[in-house]
Structures are given as C-alpha cells and as structure tokens.
Design an enzyme around this catalytic site. Sequence first.
Site, PDB file in Angstrom:
ATOM      1  NE  ARG A  36     -18.876 -22.181   5.903  1.00 21.43           N
ATOM      2  CZ  ARG A  36     -18.854 -22.089   7.234  1.00 21.43           C
ATOM      3  NH1 ARG A  36     -19.621 -22.854   7.978  1.00 21.43           N
ATOM      4  NH2 ARG A  36     -18.067 -21.215   7.821  1.00 21.43           N
ATOM      5  CE1 TYR A  82     -20.816 -40.490 -12.914  1.00 21.59           C
ATOM      6  CE2 TYR A  82     -20.081 -39.717 -10.775  1.00 21.59           C
ATOM      7  CZ  TYR A  82     -20.266 -39.505 -12.123  1.00 21.59           C
ATOM      8  OH  TYR A  82     -19.903 -38.302 -12.674  1.00 21.59           O
ATOM      9  CG  ASP A 142     -26.452 -42.055  -8.009  1.00 22.76           C
ATOM     10  OD1 ASP A 142     -27.449 -41.492  -8.516  1.00 22.76           O
ATOM     11  OD2 ASP A 142     -25.282 -41.796  -8.343  1.00 22.76           O
ATOM     12  CE  LYS A 201     -24.965 -36.064 -14.823  1.00 21.38           C
ATOM     13  NZ  LYS A 201     -24.612 -37.210 -14.043  1.00 21.38           N
TER      14      LYS A 201
HETATM   15  C1  PLP Z   1     -23.452 -37.333 -13.150  1.00 18.52           C
HETATM   16  C2  PLP Z   1     -23.688 -38.337 -12.108  1.00 18.52           C
HETATM   17  C3  PLP Z   1     -23.191 -38.162 -10.812  1.00 18.52           C
HETATM   18  C4  PLP Z   1     -22.320 -36.982 -10.418  1.00 18.52           C
HETATM   19  O1  PLP Z   1     -22.920 -35.738 -10.600  1.00 18.52           O
HETATM   20  P1  PLP Z   1     -22.023 -34.416 -10.801  1.00 18.52           P
HETATM   21  O2  PLP Z   1     -22.982 -33.305 -10.618  1.00 18.52           O
HETATM   22  O3  PLP Z   1     -21.431 -34.514 -12.173  1.00 18.52           O
HETATM   23  O4  PLP Z   1     -20.962 -34.436  -9.755  1.00 18.52           O
HETATM   24  C5  PLP Z   1     -23.479 -39.135  -9.865  1.00 18.52           C
HETATM   25  N1  PLP Z   1     -24.214 -40.212 -10.177  1.00 18.52           N
HETATM   26  C6  PLP Z   1     -24.704 -40.416 -11.410  1.00 18.52           C
HETATM   27  C7  PLP Z   1     -25.513 -41.625 -11.666  1.00 18.52           C
HETATM   28  C8  PLP Z   1     -24.460 -39.480 -12.417  1.00 18.52           C
HETATM   29  O5  PLP Z   1     -24.946 -39.716 -13.635  1.00 18.52           O
END
Ligand code: PLP
Length: 403
Positions: free
Chosen positions: A69, A122, A194, A219
Amino acid sequence: MDMPTKTAAPVAAMPRRKPLAKQTLLTHLGRDREAYHGFVNPPVYRGSTVLFASMDDLVHGRNEFTYGRKGNPTLRALEDAWTQLSGAAGTVLCSSGLLAITTALLALVKAGDHILVTDSVYGPVRQFCDGMLARLGVRVRYFDPACGAGIAELFEPATRLVYLESPGSLTLEIQDVPAIAAAAHARGAVVVMDNTWSTPLLFDAHGHGVDVSVEAGTKYLGGASDLLIGVASANAATWPALRAAHLTLGCMPGPEDVFLALRGLRTLELRLRESEWRALELAHWLQRRPEVERVLHPALPGHANHAIWRRDFDGSSGLFSAVLKPVAPQRLARMLDGLELFGMGYSWGGFESLVTPIDHDLQRTATTWTAAGPTLRFYAGLEDVDDLKRDLDDGFRRMNRGD
Ligand SMILES: *Cc1c(COP(=O)(O)O)cnc(C)c1O
C-alpha cells in the site's frame, strides 16, 4: 522531497547544456536499466507483503519498500517521471482522477476552514465539496471563473484553499491562474488546480503558481479508454501534507493500470498534438455550420478568454464544446443516434472520437450559464479528420430532414 528517491534519474542527473525537451523526458523518465536487467520497461510489481531480511531491518523499516500500500517500483517509476515532468516536489497516484482530487482537498483543509471553488468545476468535485467536505465542517463558496484578481474580495480570514479548473468542465472558461494564485498566496491560502485538459505538456501548473496540480490520468495519460488513474503533484510546501493524506487514506491504483499509464506516458506528446489539430479543424468546421450557434474552444480567437489562453498555455487539447441553435430533441437524437464514427459516452482522452450532449442543469451557484439550443461536447480522437467531418455532416443532414 522527504521520501527516498531512488529515482530512475540517469537522465536528470546528466550534466547538460540546456534542459531536455518534454518529449525527451517522456521517453526517458521513470526507467532504470540496471534495476530491471536491461529491459526497457519496469515490470508490473504485484504484491502486498514485502519480506525483510532481519528483525532489525523490519523494526527500523530499512527496506526501500515496506508494504504494497505504501508503494512499489512500478508505482515509483510513474511517480518520479510525473514529478520531474511537472517540476514538482512529489507525486501521488490514486485509483481514479476523482480520488486524486478528494485526497488533495482532504490533505489541505480542516474543520472550520473556508474554501473558494470555481463555479465551472467538474460536477463530482462540487458534490464532494457540498456533501462530504461540508459535513466535515468546511465551508465552500463558488466563484465566477472569470474573476481573475477580483477573487481577492471573496477571501475571509478562514479561507485556506482556492480550487481551479482551467478550462472549466464542459463550458471551457480559461482562468487567470497567476493572478488568482498571487491573491491566494498573499492571504496564506494554497491553490489546487485540475489540469486534466492540458496535462503538464500544455500548461505548466506549478510554474504558474499552483501548489497542487491534480489530473485524471484516465484521460490523456492512459490514452486508450482502458483504465482509471489519478495523479496529484505537489510543490515543496504542500508535498508533506499530500503524501501524508495519501498514506492515511490508502488510495493506491493497481500496478497493471500504472504500467499501462507508463506506456501511455511515452506517446503522450504525439497523441496530444494529433488530437489538438483535429479538434481545431473540427472546431473551425463547426463554426461555419448553419446549425451551430457558437463553438467553445479557447484556441479560437473569438473565445472570451482567448488572450489568457495565448499568454499561459503551450497548446490546446482535443476537448471542446459547441452550442447548437435551438432544435427539437428528437431531431438531435436522430443526429447523434446515427453517428458511425463518433461514440457517445463519458470520459475522453482515448484514441476514439466522442460527442456527448451536455445537461444544461450545471448546478451553478455563482454564475449562470445559458444557451438557447442544446450543447454538445466533442472530443477529437485519432481518426482521419475528413471521415469525422463526413460523419457529422451526415448527422446534421439527419437532423435537418423534414419529417
Ligand atoms: C474525468 C475527469 C475527472 C475525474 O477522473 P476519473 O478518473 O473519472 O475519476 C476529473 N476532472 C476532469 C476535468 C475530468 O475530465
């Protein structure tokens, strides 16, 4: 950095005339030829238990790795690569982008604190702030993403953190990150951002004053719609808190996903550039369509925050939105349902193009977002761009049909 760094750093350690380009770093970071018998890639380390050679070693935690972990060499390879790529002091990996964000927030706030969050955030992060953070005694105020230095007026004595997302989810507002960060730091608050849309390649978050940069590696880093992973990098001031929260919460991703993310890292720049020009082609093409009211893409000169984007970003990625002129829902469904190349679904950043209708109920509280017609979010993948235009053209024809 307060953790042992047996970095795969032959590259970083090389004396050199000028800093290596990001493409070069993407190719070489996080690799350690000697540790892996000459194999190019680190192996997938699976495991919970790590054996110690003696009681003395166990009692004093002398192994480099002590328990699954708390990390393993596969994770370490991606953490180190991301830290150097981002110009950060350290990086943690989580099993989703959302978990990287919630871990960063839990690391930096406590009961009684007040935080400022962009109104373009988000959606699931808004739910976390209004739900769990509020329950833990943290007060949240949302702000207009266009506020810039004007954010100073919203600070209270208890304001500890400012949360940014630029461009904003779905609506793509660009924020004046340096101005907001300067205002926050002048009042002793930290800045979390973010940076999923840009990755460290298109926006240098730490260089623009961000303390903790979070990203859904799900992504672009993964790049193939086959994994979920979150990444959070911190500067020296916030790294101890982020690292401690990550250990406390126990939010490791699985090693297989980390291995795939490392593979994605090697081609990140190539894929971003390919996605970028296709998205720009599609954005320009959509702008000329009679069915389209306006295109929301920060690299278009008509975008409200285009000047800030030009000043701060090194490019644009493949995600943008377009507001259509008012059209009956069944006609829109006829367009979307018949698409052969564009897929419809959540997430983005893979090799395949996507289009998703946006729910106009964005639950904004500091600003309002209105559009007369429906809004579509587009993601440009790696298909031939003329094929993509033809798919959309066929879709618009179905939409315009008289029946
Ligand atoms: C998809 C996304 C997230 C969250 O990511 P996950 O891996 O789906 O939890 C956070 N911020 C943005 C801008 C995103 O496009």
